[in-house]
Scaffold this motif. Sequence first.
Motif, PDB file in Angstrom:
ATOM      1  N   LYS A 267      12.846   6.145  -2.802  1.00  0.00           N
ATOM      2  CA  LYS A 267      13.872   6.829  -2.005  1.00  0.00           C
ATOM      3  C   LYS A 267      13.645   7.530  -0.529  1.00  0.00           C
ATOM      4  CE  LYS A 267      15.866   9.365  -5.248  1.00  0.00           C
ATOM      5  NZ  LYS A 267      16.389  10.065  -5.885  1.00  0.00           N
ATOM      6  N   GLU A 268      12.367   7.818  -0.622  1.00  0.00           N
ATOM      7  CA  GLU A 268      12.229   8.659   0.644  1.00  0.00           C
ATOM      8  C   GLU A 268      11.608   7.609   1.871  1.00  0.00           C
ATOM      9  OE1 GLU A 268       8.489  10.946  -0.241  1.00  0.00           O
ATOM     10  OE2 GLU A 268       8.892  11.454  -2.303  1.00  0.00           O
ATOM     11  N   TYR A 269      11.463   6.466   1.306  1.00  0.00           N
ATOM     12  CA  TYR A 269      11.180   5.368   2.480  1.00  0.00           C
ATOM     13  C   TYR A 269      12.407   4.728   3.082  1.00  0.00           C
ATOM     14  CZ  TYR A 269       6.304   6.443   2.640  1.00  0.00           C
ATOM     15  OH  TYR A 269       5.355   7.271   2.724  1.00  0.00           O
TER      16      TYR A 269
ATOM     17  N   ILE B  74      -2.036  12.838   5.198  1.00  0.00           N
ATOM     18  CA  ILE B  74      -1.138  11.982   5.881  1.00  0.00           C
ATOM     19  C   ILE B  74       0.283  11.822   5.566  1.00  0.00           C
ATOM     20  CG2 ILE B  74      -0.735   9.996   7.389  1.00  0.00           C
ATOM     21  CD1 ILE B  74      -3.768   9.426   7.358  1.00  0.00           C
ATOM     22  N   LYS B  75       1.125  12.569   5.753  1.00  0.00           N
ATOM     23  CA  LYS B  75       2.703  12.700   5.146  1.00  0.00           C
ATOM     24  C   LYS B  75       3.104  11.069   5.296  1.00  0.00           C
ATOM     25  CE  LYS B  75       6.545  14.673   3.744  1.00  0.00           C
ATOM     26  NZ  LYS B  75       6.674  14.199   2.129  1.00  0.00           N
ATOM     27  N   ASN B  76       3.187  10.491   6.460  1.00  0.00           N
ATOM     28  CA  ASN B  76       3.574   9.091   6.615  1.00  0.00           C
ATOM     29  C   ASN B  76       2.628   8.131   7.119  1.00  0.00           C
ATOM     30  OD1 ASN B  76       5.639   7.031   6.869  1.00  0.00           O
ATOM     31  ND2 ASN B  76       6.054   7.759   9.266  1.00  0.00           N
ATOM     32  N   PRO B  77       1.727   7.558   5.847  1.00  0.00           N
ATOM     33  CA  PRO B  77       0.591   6.721   6.350  1.00  0.00           C
ATOM     34  C   PRO B  77       1.175   5.356   6.774  1.00  0.00           C
ATOM     35  CG  PRO B  77       1.070   6.812   4.059  1.00  0.00           C
ATOM     36  CD  PRO B  77       1.989   7.786   4.639  1.00  0.00           C
ATOM     37  N   SER B  78       0.434   4.879   7.694  1.00  0.00           N
ATOM     38  CA  SER B  78       0.554   3.635   8.074  1.00  0.00           C
ATOM     39  C   SER B  78       0.350   2.610   7.049  1.00  0.00           C
ATOM     40  CB  SER B  78      -0.003   3.053   9.482  1.00  0.00           C
ATOM     41  OG  SER B  78      -1.364   3.060   9.220  1.00  0.00           O
ATOM     42  N   THR B  79       0.709   1.293   7.036  1.00  0.00           N
ATOM     43  CA  THR B  79       0.335   0.163   6.028  1.00  0.00           C
ATOM     44  C   THR B  79      -1.243  -0.037   6.268  1.00  0.00           C
ATOM     45  OG1 THR B  79       2.208  -0.791   6.411  1.00  0.00           O
ATOM     46  CG2 THR B  79       0.318  -2.123   5.471  1.00  0.00           C
ATOM     47  N   GLY B  80      -1.762   0.061   7.459  1.00  0.00           N
ATOM     48  CA  GLY B  80      -3.090  -0.229   7.712  1.00  0.00           C
ATOM     49  C   GLY B  80      -3.821   0.978   7.104  1.00  0.00           C
ATOM     50  N   ILE B  81      -3.768   2.280   7.260  1.00  0.00           N
ATOM     51  CA  ILE B  81      -4.517   3.439   6.882  1.00  0.00           C
ATOM     52  C   ILE B  81      -4.371   3.476   5.259  1.00  0.00           C
ATOM     53  CG2 ILE B  81      -3.022   5.434   6.970  1.00  0.00           C
ATOM     54  CD1 ILE B  81      -6.563   5.422   8.113  1.00  0.00           C
ATOM     55  N   ALA B  82      -3.099   3.011   4.850  1.00  0.00           N
ATOM     56  CA  ALA B  82      -2.940   3.190   3.428  1.00  0.00           C
ATOM     57  C   ALA B  82      -3.867   1.948   2.595  1.00  0.00           C
ATOM     58  CB  ALA B  82      -1.534   2.965   2.840  1.00  0.00           C
ATOM     59  N   THR B  83      -3.842   0.857   3.201  1.00  0.00           N
ATOM     60  CA  THR B  83      -4.609  -0.163   2.567  1.00  0.00           C
ATOM     61  C   THR B  83      -6.041   0.128   2.634  1.00  0.00           C
ATOM     62  OG1 THR B  83      -3.019  -1.817   3.400  1.00  0.00           O
ATOM     63  CG2 THR B  83      -5.164  -2.619   2.803  1.00  0.00           C
ATOM     64  N   LEU B  84      -6.575   0.600   3.784  1.00  0.00           N
ATOM     65  CA  LEU B  84      -7.865   0.984   3.879  1.00  0.00           C
ATOM     66  C   LEU B  84      -8.299   2.030   3.001  1.00  0.00           C
ATOM     67  CD1 LEU B  84      -8.227   1.123   7.792  1.00  0.00           C
ATOM     68  CD2 LEU B  84      -9.055  -0.801   6.232  1.00  0.00           C
ATOM     69  N   PHE B  85      -7.340   3.076   2.649  1.00  0.00           N
ATOM     70  CA  PHE B  85      -7.880   4.171   1.906  1.00  0.00           C
ATOM     71  C   PHE B  85      -7.643   3.545   0.587  1.00  0.00           C
ATOM     72  CE2 PHE B  85      -6.191   7.452  -1.037  1.00  0.00           C
ATOM     73  CZ  PHE B  85      -7.022   8.558  -0.842  1.00  0.00           C
TER      74      PHE B  85
ATOM     75  N   PRO C 219       0.543  -1.223  -0.213  1.00  0.00           N
ATOM     76  CA  PRO C 219       0.120   0.087   0.131  1.00  0.00           C
ATOM     77  C   PRO C 219       0.687   1.251  -0.109  1.00  0.00           C
ATOM     78  CG  PRO C 219       0.337  -0.705   2.190  1.00  0.00           C
ATOM     79  CD  PRO C 219       0.841  -1.724   1.247  1.00  0.00           C
ATOM     80  N   LEU C 220       2.019   1.284  -0.276  1.00  0.00           N
ATOM     81  CA  LEU C 220       3.126   2.341  -0.476  1.00  0.00           C
ATOM     82  C   LEU C 220       3.548   2.175  -1.886  1.00  0.00           C
ATOM     83  CD1 LEU C 220       5.257   1.868   2.892  1.00  0.00           C
ATOM     84  CD2 LEU C 220       2.945   3.214   2.437  1.00  0.00           C
ATOM     85  N   ALA C 221       3.543   3.415  -2.496  1.00  0.00           N
ATOM     86  CA  ALA C 221       3.950   3.325  -4.007  1.00  0.00           C
ATOM     87  C   ALA C 221       5.380   3.195  -4.114  1.00  0.00           C
ATOM     88  CB  ALA C 221       3.539   4.540  -4.695  1.00  0.00           C
ATOM     89  N   ILE C 222       6.180   2.276  -3.300  1.00  0.00           N
ATOM     90  CA  ILE C 222       7.539   2.372  -3.367  1.00  0.00           C
ATOM     91  C   ILE C 222       8.022   1.611  -4.929  1.00  0.00           C
ATOM     92  CG2 ILE C 222       7.834   2.323  -0.818  1.00  0.00           C
ATOM     93  CD1 ILE C 222       8.250  -0.797  -1.061  1.00  0.00           C
ATOM     94  N   ASN C 223       7.080   1.148  -5.500  1.00  0.00           N
ATOM     95  CA  ASN C 223       7.548   0.861  -7.020  1.00  0.00           C
ATOM     96  C   ASN C 223       7.947   2.000  -7.791  1.00  0.00           C
ATOM     97  OD1 ASN C 223       4.835   1.417  -6.909  1.00  0.00           O
ATOM     98  ND2 ASN C 223       4.528   0.440  -8.687  1.00  0.00           N
ATOM     99  N   VAL C 224       7.592   3.154  -7.292  1.00  0.00           N
ATOM    100  CA  VAL C 224       8.044   4.621  -7.929  1.00  0.00           C
ATOM    101  C   VAL C 224       9.271   4.901  -7.442  1.00  0.00           C
ATOM    102  CG1 VAL C 224       7.383   6.949  -8.386  1.00  0.00           C
ATOM    103  CG2 VAL C 224       5.541   5.001  -8.481  1.00  0.00           C
ATOM    104  N   HIS C 225      10.446   5.163  -8.000  1.00  0.00           N
ATOM    105  CA  HIS C 225      11.877   5.429  -7.822  1.00  0.00           C
ATOM    106  C   HIS C 225      11.833   6.581  -6.749  1.00  0.00           C
ATOM    107  CE1 HIS C 225      16.076   4.852  -7.469  1.00  0.00           C
ATOM    108  NE2 HIS C 225      16.387   6.084  -7.772  1.00  0.00           N
ATOM    109  N   ARG C 226      11.232   7.748  -7.076  1.00  0.00           N
ATOM    110  CA  ARG C 226      11.284   8.802  -5.944  1.00  0.00           C
ATOM    111  C   ARG C 226      10.893   8.374  -4.670  1.00  0.00           C
ATOM    112  NH1 ARG C 226       6.912  11.326  -5.667  1.00  0.00           N
ATOM    113  NH2 ARG C 226       5.093  11.162  -7.407  1.00  0.00           N
ATOM    114  N   ILE C 227       9.701   7.776  -4.648  1.00  0.00           N
ATOM    115  CA  ILE C 227       8.854   7.360  -3.436  1.00  0.00           C
ATOM    116  C   ILE C 227       9.770   6.361  -2.654  1.00  0.00           C
ATOM    117  CG2 ILE C 227       7.027   6.325  -2.618  1.00  0.00           C
ATOM    118  CD1 ILE C 227       5.308   7.778  -4.817  1.00  0.00           C
TER     119      ILE C 227
END
Length: 190
Positions: free
Chosen positions: A98-100, A130-141, A88-96
């Motif tokens: 790098k932020e995590y 939410i700047k730093n969303p949790s896995t849970g809230i990102a999944t629910l969203f 639920p985090l778009a970490i497949n996008v390179h710039r994102i």
Amino acid sequence: MKQDTTSLAIQSMVGHHKVAVVGNSASILEKEDGDLIDSYEVVIRMNSFDVSDQYLKYTGKKTTIWSNAMHFRVPYREDNEYEYMICPLAINVHRIFKEYGATSKEMFAMYKNKACYIPEKYFEELRTHIKNPSTGIATLFWLKKENIQFDIFGFSFFNTKYKHHYHDNYTGCGHLGNKEEKFFERYIQC
């Protein structure tokens, strides 16, 4: 493990079923909902869930979808422990990615082609709230954006009354629970 490694959308994983989304808060130990959770056609569990025998009456065992943020504290899982994997985090996008800084590069390398990732536009919309969303809230969203109905279990939005995880003593998380709870109530709740 049933998985289309590149294009399988969460909608096709879920079908037309209402989903049980199971968080890791110790609040889950207050009710013996294990059988109820397992009765759902689709069950989503977060990161480092534990479905060992001592917790089954509370958590159930069924795991259809593993929502994995690929954080360095998340344990690796065997393919037979879940049917599908989402991130639920778009970490497949390179710039994102790098932020995590807490993303496990080894886990990402191992699972990057197995996971279905939240669409970048959804993730960026969530981060406006939410700047730093949790896995849970990102999944629910993500589920809400896809119009997928769900019930939640084991979510306390990091209320200090409960241990962060029901199955270990981890205490730090870096998420803003009160903000996530208000966001859930305002924008997500089914």
